[in-house]
Design an enzyme around this catalytic site. Structure first.
Site, short mmCIF file in Angstrom:
data_model
loop_
_atom_site.label_atom_id
_atom_site.label_comp_id
_atom_site.label_asym_id
_atom_site.label_seq_id
_atom_site.Cartn_x
_atom_site.Cartn_y
_atom_site.Cartn_z
N TYR A 1 8.00 15.48 44.55
CA TYR A 1 6.73 15.76 43.86
C TYR A 1 6.77 15.11 42.49
O TYR A 1 7.77 15.20 41.78
CB TYR A 1 6.54 17.27 43.72
N ASP B 1 12.28 10.21 37.98
CA ASP B 1 11.53 11.39 37.55
C ASP B 1 12.50 12.53 37.28
O ASP B 1 13.07 13.12 38.20
CB ASP B 1 10.51 11.76 38.63
N LYS C 1 8.85 19.83 31.38
CA LYS C 1 9.46 21.15 31.49
C LYS C 1 10.41 21.47 30.31
O LYS C 1 9.93 21.89 29.28
CB LYS C 1 10.12 21.31 32.87
#
Ligand code: PLP
Length: 434
Positions: free
Chosen positions: A139, A234, A272
């Protein structure tokens, strides 16, 4: 339905602002959270729960660390947003680069979705190519180019993974099975001169935690370098959580130990943890690529609240507190939780596997081997997970409301919290087996 969920559904589609919060994966009615401190969240009914969501990763120090809250309050008192450069945003970018050498230049944005979307635009601009390669089960946020699922057959054009994504956007994205070296090599053999970038989660954590096969990230780096494509790593979830320099740092240490030259990504995305619970994300990478960004270069990217001073204050404080000791603590807690939970499940004959990447982990029920691909992950027993979720909830523990997520620890969890988690899993497993 409670009056809360009626009210929420009457204004928010599905009662939420992000789908996983609706508990569709486990059933039942989500209770809103009112507060959080340390390793615990408190719901609106006043129930305290040991939290294994940690805001999906950002709360790495535990919720509401006093020093982070103080930094946010001080920054807020100086002003919420200026729409101009600040010293603090430079400091956060330097903190990222100092720990993560491939991030030679950094641009701050507000969400991981923006970071990956911008990385793709940069890769396409720098290569003059259009095709993006991604892996099933990884994702990368909800931009059109990345909401694409595998088409039929390997290395064929992808198909939209959401209504509203155009076939055009999907056709420029190839979706390959995760970890499949042959599929990746074939895709480059067939489409190499059209591939702008390969994007991969440094270690997949959004289909549960799937440890990258040894050498897979290195192969991506090598193929991209040889074929003139850009490797986008990522680390929005794994960055500064899987280890002090993200998952890249974990592999780098292994490579150095094995006498191998470490591989290096061209672009990296963060989110995050670097915001410590506030909206901060970033793109980092090779200077020549990053300097394609406006105002230096032709790739447009902007944000009214990018580098927001209050959000950045939370990031700086969090990164500052996230020292070697905090990472060692997280690693020890992860070891204890994984061992205890796995032993409890085995004791009662509950078939399961542990997915583990650094301090990140998840438990797959119904699988006897850690899954390597999304197809394998998809054979887990999600109904059994739903029963575990609700039993743990009743025992005062908040698991992520989906079998496709990591279980998130924080540095504020204690040995007693781990014991409580293990005891609750053990009690559930006993009734499940009976
Ligand atoms: C969470 C996540 C994103 C998206 O970040 P948002 O801030 O939710 O937009 C992208 N990539 C990975 C690996 C993630 O875990």
């Amino acid at each position: 339905m409670s009056s809360y969920s009626e009210r929420a559904r009457a204004i928010l589609p599905g009662g939420v602002n992000s789908p996983v919060r609706a508990w569709n994966g486990v059933g039942g009615e989500p209770v809103p959270i009112a507060a959080a401190r340390g390793a615990r969240v408190v719901d609106a009914e006043g129930r305290e729960l040991i939290d294994l969501v940690a805001s999906w990763g950002p709360a790495i120090l535990g919720h509401g660390h006093p020093e982070v809250i103080a930094a946010v309050q001080e920054a807020a008192a100086r002003g919420l947003s200026f729409g101009a450069t600040t010293e603090a945003e430079v400091e956060l970018a330097e903190l990222i680069r100092d720990r993560y050498a491939p991030a030679e230049r950094v641009r701050l944005v507000s969400t991981g979705t923006e970071a990956t979307m911008t990385a793709i635009r940069l890769a396409r601009a720098a290569t003059g190519r259009e095709v993006i390669v991604k892996f099933a089960g990884c994702y990368h946020g909800h931009s059109d180019a990345l909401l694409v699922a595998a088409g039929s057959g390997l290395a064929t054009a992808g198909v939209p993974d959401s209504a509203g994504v155009t076939r055009g956007a999907a056709q420029d994205t190839l979706v390959l099975p995760y970890g499949d070296e042959a599929a990746l090599t074939d895709a480059f053999a067939e489409h190499g001169s059209r591939i702008a970038a390969v994007i991969t989660e440094a270690a997949p954590c959004n289909m549960g935690v799937v440890r990258p096969p040894v050498g897979f990230n290195r192969l991506i780096a090598t193929l991209c370098r040889n074929e003139g494509a850009v490797m986008i790593l990522d680390e929005v979830l794994t960055g500064f959580r899987a280890g002090p320099a993200g998952w890249w740092g974990v592999e780098r240490a292994h490579d150095l130990e094995a006498g191998l030259d470490p591989w290096t990504p061209d672009l990296v995305t963060f989110g995050k943890v670097i915001g410590g619970g506030m909206p901060v994300a970033a793109i980092g990478g090779r200077r020549d690529l990053m300097e394609q960004l406006a105002p230096l270069g032709p790739v447009y990217q902007a944000g009214t609240l990018s580098g927001n001073p209050v959000a950045v204050a939370a990031g700086i404080a969090t990164m500052g507190l996230l020292d070697q000791a905090a990472h060692e603590r997280l690693a020890a807690l992860a070891d204890a939780t994984v061992t205890g939970v796995s032993e409890a499940l085995s004791r009662h004959g509950i078939v399961h596997a542990v997915g583990r990447a650094g301090t990140l982990f998840s438990i797959f029920l119904g699988l006897s081997e850690p899954p390597a691909t999304f197809d394998e992950v998809s054979t887990q027993d999600t109904a059994q997970f739903a029963r575990l979720f609700h039993a743990l909830r009743d025992a005062g523990i908040s698991l992520p409301p989906s079998a496709y997520e990591a279980w998130f620890l924080t540095a504020a969890h204690t040995a007693a919290d781990v014991e409580a988690i293990v005891a609750a899993v053990d009690a559930w497993a006993a009734t499940e087996a009976a």
